[in-house]
Design a protein around this motif. Structure first.
Motif, PDB file in Angstrom:
ATOM      1  N   GLY A   1      -5.399 -14.359  15.669  1.00  0.00           N
ATOM      2  CA  GLY A   1      -5.511 -13.015  15.104  1.00  0.00           C
ATOM      3  C   GLY A   1      -4.252 -12.584  14.385  1.00  0.00           C
ATOM      4  O   GLY A   1      -4.306 -12.039  13.280  1.00  0.00           O
ATOM      5  N   THR A   2      -3.101 -12.852  14.999  1.00  0.00           N
ATOM      6  CA  THR A   2      -1.851 -12.424  14.379  1.00  0.00           C
ATOM      7  C   THR A   2      -1.639 -13.135  13.049  1.00  0.00           C
ATOM      8  O   THR A   2      -1.258 -12.504  12.055  1.00  0.00           O
ATOM      9  CB  THR A   2      -0.664 -12.701  15.320  1.00  0.00           C
ATOM     10  N   VAL A   3      -1.894 -14.432  13.036  1.00  0.00           N
ATOM     11  CA  VAL A   3      -1.714 -15.178  11.783  1.00  0.00           C
ATOM     12  C   VAL A   3      -2.647 -14.642  10.698  1.00  0.00           C
ATOM     13  O   VAL A   3      -2.225 -14.366   9.568  1.00  0.00           O
ATOM     14  CB  VAL A   3      -1.946 -16.690  12.017  1.00  0.00           C
ATOM     15  N   VAL A   4      -3.919 -14.460  11.064  1.00  0.00           N
ATOM     16  CA  VAL A   4      -4.899 -13.951  10.090  1.00  0.00           C
ATOM     17  C   VAL A   4      -4.475 -12.577   9.576  1.00  0.00           C
ATOM     18  O   VAL A   4      -4.379 -12.339   8.364  1.00  0.00           O
ATOM     19  CB  VAL A   4      -6.304 -13.884  10.733  1.00  0.00           C
ATOM     20  N   SER A   5      -4.198 -11.657  10.494  1.00  0.00           N
ATOM     21  CA  SER A   5      -3.854 -10.297  10.096  1.00  0.00           C
ATOM     22  C   SER A   5      -2.602 -10.258   9.244  1.00  0.00           C
ATOM     23  O   SER A   5      -2.536  -9.554   8.234  1.00  0.00           O
ATOM     24  CB  SER A   5      -3.629  -9.425  11.338  1.00  0.00           C
ATOM     25  N   LEU A   6      -1.604 -11.024   9.687  1.00  0.00           N
ATOM     26  CA  LEU A   6      -0.333 -11.002   8.974  1.00  0.00           C
ATOM     27  C   LEU A   6      -0.495 -11.563   7.561  1.00  0.00           C
ATOM     28  O   LEU A   6      -0.004 -10.978   6.588  1.00  0.00           O
ATOM     29  CB  LEU A   6       0.694 -11.823   9.768  1.00  0.00           C
ATOM     30  N   ALA A   7      -1.210 -12.685   7.445  1.00  0.00           N
ATOM     31  CA  ALA A   7      -1.397 -13.291   6.129  1.00  0.00           C
ATOM     32  C   ALA A   7      -2.121 -12.320   5.200  1.00  0.00           C
ATOM     33  O   ALA A   7      -1.684 -12.076   4.067  1.00  0.00           O
ATOM     34  CB  ALA A   7      -2.181 -14.593   6.265  1.00  0.00           C
ATOM     35  N   ILE A   8      -3.217 -11.737   5.707  1.00  0.00           N
ATOM     36  CA  ILE A   8      -3.987 -10.812   4.871  1.00  0.00           C
ATOM     37  C   ILE A   8      -3.136  -9.618   4.460  1.00  0.00           C
ATOM     38  O   ILE A   8      -3.134  -9.205   3.295  1.00  0.00           O
ATOM     39  CB  ILE A   8      -5.247 -10.347   5.637  1.00  0.00           C
ATOM     40  N   SER A   9      -2.385  -9.069   5.412  1.00  0.00           N
ATOM     41  CA  SER A   9      -1.613  -7.858   5.126  1.00  0.00           C
ATOM     42  C   SER A   9      -0.478  -8.131   4.162  1.00  0.00           C
ATOM     43  O   SER A   9      -0.209  -7.334   3.253  1.00  0.00           O
ATOM     44  CB  SER A   9      -1.048  -7.271   6.417  1.00  0.00           C
ATOM     45  N   VAL A  10       0.233  -9.249   4.386  1.00  0.00           N
ATOM     46  CA  VAL A  10       1.363  -9.566   3.510  1.00  0.00           C
ATOM     47  C   VAL A  10       0.878  -9.768   2.079  1.00  0.00           C
ATOM     48  O   VAL A  10       1.449  -9.218   1.128  1.00  0.00           O
ATOM     49  CB  VAL A  10       2.103 -10.815   4.031  1.00  0.00           C
ATOM     50  N   MET A  11      -0.212 -10.531   1.920  1.00  0.00           N
ATOM     51  CA  MET A  11      -0.733 -10.759   0.578  1.00  0.00           C
ATOM     52  C   MET A  11      -1.150  -9.454  -0.079  1.00  0.00           C
ATOM     53  O   MET A  11      -0.796  -9.173  -1.224  1.00  0.00           O
ATOM     54  CB  MET A  11      -1.939 -11.705   0.640  1.00  0.00           C
ATOM     55  N   CYS A  12      -1.902  -8.656   0.682  1.00  0.00           N
ATOM     56  CA  CYS A  12      -2.410  -7.407   0.116  1.00  0.00           C
ATOM     57  C   CYS A  12      -1.255  -6.473  -0.246  1.00  0.00           C
ATOM     58  O   CYS A  12      -1.247  -5.869  -1.317  1.00  0.00           O
ATOM     59  CB  CYS A  12      -3.358  -6.742   1.113  1.00  0.00           C
ATOM     60  N   ALA A  13      -0.267  -6.390   0.647  1.00  0.00           N
ATOM     61  CA  ALA A  13       0.858  -5.484   0.392  1.00  0.00           C
ATOM     62  C   ALA A  13       1.621  -5.924  -0.851  1.00  0.00           C
ATOM     63  O   ALA A  13       1.996  -5.094  -1.684  1.00  0.00           O
ATOM     64  CB  ALA A  13       1.784  -5.453   1.604  1.00  0.00           C
ATOM     65  N   TYR A  14       1.845  -7.233  -0.993  1.00  0.00           N
ATOM     66  CA  TYR A  14       2.558  -7.680  -2.187  1.00  0.00           C
ATOM     67  C   TYR A  14       1.691  -7.461  -3.437  1.00  0.00           C
ATOM     68  O   TYR A  14       2.181  -7.004  -4.471  1.00  0.00           O
ATOM     69  CB  TYR A  14       2.960  -9.154  -2.076  1.00  0.00           C
ATOM     70  N   GLY A  15       0.405  -7.753  -3.321  1.00  0.00           N
ATOM     71  CA  GLY A  15      -0.495  -7.553  -4.451  1.00  0.00           C
ATOM     72  C   GLY A  15      -0.493  -6.124  -4.964  1.00  0.00           C
ATOM     73  O   GLY A  15      -0.726  -5.885  -6.136  1.00  0.00           O
ATOM     74  N   LEU A  16      -0.221  -5.189  -4.046  1.00  0.00           N
ATOM     75  CA  LEU A  16      -0.238  -3.781  -4.448  1.00  0.00           C
ATOM     76  C   LEU A  16       1.145  -3.243  -4.774  1.00  0.00           C
ATOM     77  O   LEU A  16       1.285  -2.087  -5.150  1.00  0.00           O
ATOM     78  CB  LEU A  16      -0.851  -2.935  -3.324  1.00  0.00           C
ATOM     79  N   SER A  17       2.170  -4.068  -4.597  1.00  0.00           N
ATOM     80  CA  SER A  17       3.519  -3.509  -4.665  1.00  0.00           C
ATOM     81  C   SER A  17       4.126  -3.545  -6.061  1.00  0.00           C
ATOM     82  O   SER A  17       5.159  -2.940  -6.294  1.00  0.00           O
ATOM     83  CB  SER A  17       4.440  -4.271  -3.705  1.00  0.00           C
ATOM     84  N   ARG A  18       3.520  -4.304  -6.996  1.00  0.00           N
ATOM     85  CA  ARG A  18       4.103  -4.359  -8.344  1.00  0.00           C
ATOM     86  C   ARG A  18       3.605  -3.179  -9.148  1.00  0.00           C
ATOM     87  O   ARG A  18       2.401  -3.050  -9.397  1.00  0.00           O
ATOM     88  CB  ARG A  18       3.727  -5.671  -9.031  1.00  0.00           C
ATOM     89  N   SER A  19       4.537  -2.345  -9.547  1.00  0.00           N
ATOM     90  CA  SER A  19       4.110  -1.165 -10.284  1.00  0.00           C
ATOM     91  C   SER A  19       3.501  -1.601 -11.613  1.00  0.00           C
ATOM     92  O   SER A  19       3.886  -2.617 -12.191  1.00  0.00           O
ATOM     93  CB  SER A  19       5.304  -0.244 -10.525  1.00  0.00           C
ATOM     94  N   ARG A  20       2.566  -0.846 -12.079  1.00  0.00           N
ATOM     95  CA  ARG A  20       1.893  -1.090 -13.366  1.00  0.00           C
ATOM     96  C   ARG A  20       0.971  -2.301 -13.374  1.00  0.00           C
ATOM     97  O   ARG A  20       0.557  -2.748 -14.436  1.00  0.00           O
ATOM     98  CB  ARG A  20       2.922  -1.238 -14.495  1.00  0.00           C
ATOM     99  N   SER A  21       0.670  -2.861 -12.201  1.00  0.00           N
ATOM    100  CA  SER A  21      -0.296  -3.957 -12.238  1.00  0.00           C
ATOM    101  C   SER A  21      -1.702  -3.368 -12.318  1.00  0.00           C
ATOM    102  O   SER A  21      -1.934  -2.226 -11.903  1.00  0.00           O
ATOM    103  CB  SER A  21      -0.149  -4.844 -11.005  1.00  0.00           C
ATOM    104  N   LEU A  22      -2.600  -4.166 -12.832  1.00  0.00           N
ATOM    105  CA  LEU A  22      -3.945  -3.666 -13.101  1.00  0.00           C
ATOM    106  C   LEU A  22      -4.685  -3.321 -11.810  1.00  0.00           C
ATOM    107  O   LEU A  22      -4.746  -4.142 -10.895  1.00  0.00           O
ATOM    108  CB  LEU A  22      -4.737  -4.735 -13.869  1.00  0.00           C
ATOM    109  N   GLY A  23      -5.201  -2.127 -11.726  1.00  0.00           N
ATOM    110  CA  GLY A  23      -6.085  -1.753 -10.628  1.00  0.00           C
ATOM    111  C   GLY A  23      -5.410  -1.466  -9.300  1.00  0.00           C
ATOM    112  O   GLY A  23      -6.094  -1.223  -8.320  1.00  0.00           O
ATOM    113  N   HIS A  24      -4.079  -1.485  -9.224  1.00  0.00           N
ATOM    114  CA  HIS A  24      -3.489  -1.317  -7.896  1.00  0.00           C
ATOM    115  C   HIS A  24      -3.674   0.101  -7.358  1.00  0.00           C
ATOM    116  O   HIS A  24      -3.799   0.298  -6.163  1.00  0.00           O
ATOM    117  CB  HIS A  24      -2.025  -1.773  -7.868  1.00  0.00           C
ATOM    118  N   ARG A  25      -3.723   1.070  -8.260  1.00  0.00           N
ATOM    119  CA  ARG A  25      -3.971   2.447  -7.817  1.00  0.00           C
ATOM    120  C   ARG A  25      -5.353   2.567  -7.159  1.00  0.00           C
ATOM    121  O   ARG A  25      -5.507   3.156  -6.105  1.00  0.00           O
ATOM    122  CB  ARG A  25      -3.926   3.414  -9.010  1.00  0.00           C
TER     123      ARG A  25
END
Lengths: 315, 326
Positions: B116-140
Motif C-alpha cells: 500500500g505504501t509503495v502504491v500510494s507513494l508512487a501515485i502521489s509523487v507522480m501526481c504531485a509532480y505532474g501538477l507542480s509545473r506552472s503553465r502546464s496544460l490542464g493542471h488547474r
C-alpha cells in the motif's frame, strides 16, 4: 522526451493547445493513476448517492432498483435512533470544541517558552507519537489504564477504595472520548501553532519589552494576535467537520457503552445501513450529513471572512 | 534555567523521579537579554505541567511493555498490570508468535503496509509532480478535480457499493485502492515541488531531460525529507486500518491484519478462531494471560517505534506546516 520546450521561458503569447499537449503529455500521464482512482472511488460513489432516493436492492443494482422519492428521508425524520445519533454528534462535537480545541494552543505556548532546544525536541517527539497509533491501540491503552480490570482500578482495589468504571459508563462517555482525543491528537495539533509562533518577528517582543510590556502583556498583544490567523483557520476546519466526530473511535466502543451514548451519524450509517443491508436508508443518512457539512463549511468560512481572516479559501 | 531542569533528564521510561536541580550541568543561558528573569513559581508550574504531559504519554506504554515481559508469577503478585519489572520473561512473545493467527496477521499487516505504501507513494509523487509545473496544460482543471473530493464525497455506503460492485468483497485490493490517494498529501508534495530546485530543473530541461527523468533524478533526490514523511503517513494509515477489513472481509480470519486481531482478542477479549490445532489453543481460546495480550499490543507498536525516530526529525523542517496555508 525530446519535445521539451521550456515552460518557463516567459513567452508572452500562449502556445497552441496541441503544442502544449505534446509538451506536457508526460505531466498529464503522471496524474492519470490518481485521477482514475479518484474518479472510480470518489466520483462514481457520488452518483451512487441516488440510492438514497431508492429502495436499493443489491441484486437489482442501482439501475434496476425501485425509486422511492423522499421516503428514506421521511423514515429518518421519524426515527428516534437517528435523532439520538444526531444529538450525540452535535453534543460530542461541542464538548470537543470546548475541551479539546484550546489544549494544543496552550501546549504550543508552553513548549515555545522552553528555551532548551534539546528538551523541546524530546517533548515534541513524545507528544506527536500517539497521533500515529490506531484507534484500536489507543482505546486498548485506555482500557488497560482506566477500564474495569485496568491499572487505575487495580490500584483502587488494592487500597480498598472501591472501583470506578470509566470505560463502560454511558453518562461520562463524552468526557471519556474527549480525553482520548486529547491524549491522541493534542500533541500533534501543536505543530501548526508552533510554526505560527516561530513566524512571529522576535523584534516585536524586544521592542515591547523595551517599552515596559511584561510577560503577560506581550502574550496578549503580540503572541495571540500572531496566532489569530491559524486559530481561525483551525476553528473553521473544526466547525466544518462538526458532524464527523471520529468514526472508528465510536465503532470500537459502542459495544462497551451501548448505542444510546455511542451512536453518531457515521456509525448510524454503518449499523442501520450496511450491517442490516438497508443500504438506501444508510445512504440517506450519509447524504443528510454531507449536505449539512457543506453548509457548515460554507458558514464557517463566512464567519472567518467576517473576522477579516482568510479561512479555508479567500473571499 | 530551572524550567529545563525538571525535564532535561526525564528521558528514560523510568522518569518517575525528577532529578535534583544540582545534578544538571551548567549551561549558557539561551534566554534573550531583554526577557525578564523567570520566577521560581512560574518555572515550577511549567516544569510540572510538561513533566505531567510526558508522564501521561509514557507511563501507559511503560506499563504495557513491562507487563508483556512479565512472568505469570509477576502478574499474579501485582494483581494485574505490572508497574515495575519483577522477573523478565519472553514467554508471552514465544507463545504469541507460535500462534498461527497472530503470525498470519503480522504477515498480512506487513504485506498490506508495504504494498500500500509503495502504491500510494508512487501515485502521489507522480501526481504531485505532474501538477507542480506552472503553465502546464490542464493542471488547474485536474487540481480542481482533486480538491473537490476533499469536500464532497459519496460517503460510506455508496463507496461500499462501488467496491463490492467491482467484486472487491474479500479481495486484497479492496483494502488498498479505495483509499490509496490522499489529496491532502498530494497538495503537500505539490507545494514542495513547486518551490524546490527550480534552477536545477531549468538546467536539466535545457540539457534535454524529460519530465520523468527530472522527477526521478532531480526532484525526488532533493525532496527526501518530505517523501519520508509522506511514506510514514501512508504507512501508518495502512498499518492502522481495521475498518475496511470489517467492511470487506469480516469473516475471513485468515486475512485479518494485526489491528483486527488486537481488537478481537485484546480489546474485546474474545478467543481467536483457528487456534484450536495450533498447539497453544488453550492459552488463546480463552481469555488469555495478561502478558500475552500486552505482547500483542507491543507487536502492533514495534514497527512504528522502529520507523518513527528516523522520520520524526523531519516534522520540524516545516515540511507540513509550510504547505497547510499554501
Amino acid at each position: 522526451m525530446t519535445t521539451v520546450e521550456s515552460d518557463r521561458a516567459g513567452r508572452p503569447a500562449r502556445l497552441d493547445w496541441r503544442i502544449r499537449l505534446r509538451r506536457d503529455r508526460s505531466l498529464i500521464l503522471m496524474t492519470l493513476p490518481a485521477v482514475v482512482l479518484l474518479l472510480v472511488f470518489n466520483y462514481v460513489p457520488l452518483f451512487g448517492l441516488v440510492t438514497a432516493f431508492q429502495e436499493y436492492d443489491p441484486l437489482a443494482g442501482v439501475w434496476q432498483s425501485v425509486w422511492a422519492g423522499l421516503y428514506q428521508f421521511e423514515r429518518l425524520m421519524g426515527d428516534p435512533l437517528f435523532w439520538g445519533a444526531l444529538k450525540n454528534t452535535l453534543y460530542l462535537s461541542f464538548v470537543q470544541l470546548i475541551l479539546f480545541f484550546p489544549v494544543p494552543i496552550a501546549l504550543a505556548l508552553l513548549l515555545n517558552s522552553v528555551l532548551s532546544q534539546r528538551v523541546r525536541n524530546f517533548i515534541q517527539s513524545v507528544v506527536y507519537l500517539p497521533h500515529f497509533f490506531s484507534w484500536v491501540l489507543a482505546i486498548t491503552i485506555f482500557q488497560q489504564m482506566l477500564g474495569g480490570a485496568g491499572a487505575l482500578n487495580q490500584f483502587l482495589r488494592g487500597n480498598d477504595i472501591g472501583t470506578w468504571d470509566i470505560m463502560t459508563n454511558p453518562d461520562t462517555f463524552a468526557l471519556l472520548v474527549t480525553a482520548q482525543v486529547i491524549w491522541k491528537e493534542a500533541g500533534w495539533g501543536i505543530i501548526v501553532f508552533l510554526a505560527a509562533l516561530a513566524a512571529i518577528n522576535t523584534d516585536l517582543y524586544e521592542a515591547a519589552a523595551a517599552d515596559g510590556a511584561g510577560r503577560w502583556r506581550r502574550l496578549w498583544h503580540i503572541t495571540l494576535p500572531g496566532l489569530r490567523g491559524v486559530i481561525v483557520l483551525m476553528l473553521v476546519l473544526r466547525l466544518g467537520n462538526a458532524l464527523s466526530v471520529g468514526f472508528e473511535q465510536f465503532l470500537i466502543q459502542r459495544v462497551a457503552v451501548g448505542h444510546d451514548a455511542a451512536d453518531v451519524l457515521d456509525t448510524f450509517s454503518f449499523y442501520y445501513g450496511i450491517a442490516t443491508g438497508d443500504y438506501s436508508y444508510g445512504a440517506a443518512a450519509g447524504l443528510f450529513k454531507s449536505i449539512i457539512s457543506l453548509l457548515l463549511i460554507y458558514g464557517a468560512n463566512k464567519l472567518a471572512h467576517a473576522f477579516g481572516e482568510d479561512g479555508l479559501y479567500r473571499k | 534555567m530551572t524550567d529545563t531542569l525538571t525535564i532535561e533528564r526525564t528521558g528514560g521510561p523510568a522518569d518517575a523521579n525528577p532529578p535534583a536541580p544540582q545534578a544538571v550541568r551548567k549551561k549558557k543561558s539561551e534566554r534573550p537579554v531583554w526577557e525578564e528573569p523567570p520566577t521560581i513559581a512560574g518555572e515550577a508550574a511549567k516544569g510540572i505541567t510538561l513533566g505531567g504531559v510526558l508522564l501521561i504519554m509514557l507511563v501507559p506504554l511503560w506499563i504495557i511493555v513491562v507487563t508483556s515481559l512479565s512472568t505469570q508469577g509477576a502478574v499474579n503478585r501485582a494483581g494485574g498490570l505490572v508497574l515495575w519489572p519483577d522477573g523478565i520473561s519472553f514467554e508471552a512473545y514465544r507463545v504469541m508468535l507460535s500462534d498461527s493467527t497472530v503470525r498470519n496477521a503480522l504477515l498480512v499487516s506487513l504485506g498490506i503496509t508495504a504494498v500500500g505504501t509503495v502504491v500510494s507513494l508512487a501515485i502521489s509523487v507522480m501526481c504531485a509532480y505532474g501538477l507542480s509545473r506552472s503553465r502546464s496544460l490542464g493542471h488547474r482543471f485536474i487540481l480542481t478535480l482533486l480538491i473537490i473530493t476533499m469536500f464532497v464525497n459519496g460517503g460510506l455506503i455508496p463507496t461500499f457499493l462501488v467496491v463490492t460492485g467491482l467484486g472487491g468483497y474479500g479481495q486484497w485490493w479492496a483494502l488498498i485502492l479505495p483509499s490509496a490517494v490522499s489529496v491532502f498529501n498530494i497538495l503537500i508534495l505539490r507545494a514542495f515541488y513547486s518551490s524546490t530546485s527550480l534552477d536545477l530543473i531549468e538546467a536539466a530541461r535545457i540539457d534535454g531531460a524529460g519530465d520523468w527523468r527530472i522527477l526521478w533524478s532531480i526532484v525526488l533526490p532533493t525532496s527526501r525529507a518530505v517523501t519520508a514523511v509522506m511514506a510514514l503517513f501512508y504507512g501508518v494509515g495502512y498499518w492502522n486500518s481495521f475498518f475496511n477489513v470489517m467492511l470487506y472481509m469480516p469473516t475471513d480470519s485468515e486475512k485479518w491484519p494485526l489491528q483486527y486481531v488486537l481488537l478481537t482478542y485484546v480489546n474485546r477479549g474474545n478467543g481467536l478462531p483457528g487456534t484450536v490445532n495450533g498447539g497453544f489453543g488453550d492459552q488463546f481460546s480463552q481469555t488469555a494471560p495478561l502478558s500475552l495480550q500486552m505482547a500483542v499490543v507491543v507487536l502492533t507498536l514495534i514497527p512504528l517505534l522502529i520507523v518513527y525516530p528516523f522520520v520524526q526529525k523531519h516534522f520540524r523542517t516545516g515540511v507540513l506546516t509550510g504547505a497547510i496555508k499554501g
